[in-house]
Design a protein around this motif. Structure first.
Motif, PDB file in Angstrom:
ATOM      1  N   UNK A   1       0.839  -1.175   0.000  1.00  0.00           N
ATOM      2  CA  UNK A   1       0.000   0.000   0.000  1.00  0.00           C
ATOM      3  C   UNK A   1       0.889   1.246   0.000  1.00  0.00           C
ATOM      4  N   UNK A   2       0.506   2.203  -0.812  1.00  0.00           N
ATOM      5  CA  UNK A   2       1.259   3.442  -0.939  1.00  0.00           C
ATOM      6  C   UNK A   2       0.705   4.455   0.058  1.00  0.00           C
ATOM      7  N   UNK A   3       1.595   5.132   0.750  1.00  0.00           N
ATOM      8  CA  UNK A   3       1.171   6.124   1.738  1.00  0.00           C
ATOM      9  C   UNK A   3       1.253   7.527   1.149  1.00  0.00           C
ATOM     10  N   UNK A   4       0.699   8.476   1.861  1.00  0.00           N
ATOM     11  CA  UNK A   4       0.742   9.866   1.406  1.00  0.00           C
ATOM     12  C   UNK A   4       2.178  10.369   1.318  1.00  0.00           C
ATOM     13  N   UNK A   6       4.701   8.549   0.520  1.00  0.00           N
ATOM     14  CA  UNK A   6       5.227   7.971  -0.718  1.00  0.00           C
ATOM     15  C   UNK A   6       4.829   8.818  -1.922  1.00  0.00           C
ATOM     16  N   UNK A   7       3.571   9.252  -1.950  1.00  0.00           N
ATOM     17  CA  UNK A   7       3.082  10.077  -3.056  1.00  0.00           C
ATOM     18  C   UNK A   7       3.849  11.398  -3.109  1.00  0.00           C
ATOM     19  N   UNK A   8       4.081  12.005  -1.969  1.00  0.00           N
ATOM     20  CA  UNK A   8       4.836  13.259  -1.933  1.00  0.00           C
ATOM     21  C   UNK A   8       6.260  13.047  -2.449  1.00  0.00           C
ATOM     22  N   UNK A   9       6.860  11.920  -2.056  1.00  0.00           N
ATOM     23  CA  UNK A   9       8.217  11.611  -2.501  1.00  0.00           C
ATOM     24  C   UNK A   9       8.252  11.369  -4.009  1.00  0.00           C
ATOM     25  N   UNK A  10       7.289  10.621  -4.539  1.00  0.00           N
ATOM     26  CA  UNK A  10       7.220  10.351  -5.974  1.00  0.00           C
ATOM     27  C   UNK A  10       7.014  11.654  -6.747  1.00  0.00           C
ATOM     28  N   UNK A  27      -3.214   9.442  -3.597  1.00  0.00           N
ATOM     29  CA  UNK A  27      -2.912   8.215  -2.849  1.00  0.00           C
ATOM     30  C   UNK A  27      -3.990   7.169  -3.101  1.00  0.00           C
ATOM     31  N   UNK A  28      -5.254   7.585  -3.045  1.00  0.00           N
ATOM     32  CA  UNK A  28      -6.368   6.663  -3.289  1.00  0.00           C
ATOM     33  C   UNK A  28      -6.295   6.107  -4.706  1.00  0.00           C
ATOM     34  N   UNK A  29      -6.070   6.979  -5.689  1.00  0.00           N
ATOM     35  CA  UNK A  29      -6.012   6.538  -7.079  1.00  0.00           C
ATOM     36  C   UNK A  29      -4.823   5.606  -7.330  1.00  0.00           C
ATOM     37  N   UNK A  32      -5.596   2.239  -5.976  1.00  0.00           N
ATOM     38  CA  UNK A  32      -6.582   1.560  -6.815  1.00  0.00           C
ATOM     39  C   UNK A  32      -5.914   0.941  -8.038  1.00  0.00           C
ATOM     40  N   UNK A  33      -4.962   1.660  -8.626  1.00  0.00           N
ATOM     41  CA  UNK A  33      -4.233   1.136  -9.782  1.00  0.00           C
ATOM     42  C   UNK A  33      -3.447  -0.114  -9.384  1.00  0.00           C
ATOM     43  N   UNK A  34      -2.787  -0.055  -8.228  1.00  0.00           N
ATOM     44  CA  UNK A  34      -2.015  -1.212  -7.775  1.00  0.00           C
ATOM     45  C   UNK A  34      -2.911  -2.407  -7.495  1.00  0.00           C
ATOM     46  N   UNK A  35      -4.139  -2.179  -7.026  1.00  0.00           N
ATOM     47  CA  UNK A  35      -5.084  -3.277  -6.807  1.00  0.00           C
ATOM     48  C   UNK A  35      -5.439  -3.948  -8.131  1.00  0.00           C
ATOM     49  N   UNK A  36      -5.578  -3.168  -9.203  1.00  0.00           N
ATOM     50  CA  UNK A  36      -5.853  -3.760 -10.519  1.00  0.00           C
ATOM     51  C   UNK A  36      -4.715  -4.681 -10.939  1.00  0.00           C
ATOM     52  N   UNK A  37      -3.475  -4.283 -10.673  1.00  0.00           N
ATOM     53  CA  UNK A  37      -2.345  -5.136 -11.014  1.00  0.00           C
ATOM     54  C   UNK A  37      -2.377  -6.431 -10.218  1.00  0.00           C
ATOM     55  N   UNK A  38      -2.799  -6.384  -8.974  1.00  0.00           N
ATOM     56  CA  UNK A  38      -2.910  -7.595  -8.176  1.00  0.00           C
ATOM     57  C   UNK A  38      -3.939  -8.543  -8.783  1.00  0.00           C
TER      58      UNK A  38
END
Length: 89
Positions: A1-4, A6-10, A27-29, A32-38
């Motif tokens: 799971x990506x945290x806020x 992580x998003x700021x760092x990216x 972060x939510x989006x 969600x993308x990573x869940x599709x990959x799973x």
């Protein structure tokens, strides 16, 4: 799971401006993308059959190229027989 954080760092690494108000939505989006990959990782697929597959590209055939003088004649700037371009960095 990506945290806020992580998003700021990216966002910082990618040099894109994300306001503090946008971070939760990104972060939510992103999660969600990573869940599709799973989900895609669980799909079992079959290989395409090798029968009937043809190469639709043409064969490479050597052809004469332009002489160096002709190429350099179209260049905006040259140096020591090469095309000179502005620095990128």
């Amino acid at each position: 799971m990506v945290t806020e954080s992580d998003i700021e760092h990216i966002a910082e690494l990618a040099d894109i401006g994300i306001s503090r108000d946008e971070v939760p939505e990104f972060t939510r989006q992103f999660n969600a993308i990573l869940e599709y990959f799973e989900v895609l990782d669980t799909v079992e697929g079959e290989r395409a059959p090798a029968d009937g597959i043809t190469n639709v590209f043409r064969e490479d055939e050597p052809r004469p190229c332009l002489p160096q003088e002709a190429v350099l004649a179209n260049a905006g700037s040259t140096e020591n027989g090469f095309i000179k371009t502005p620095r990128v960095m």
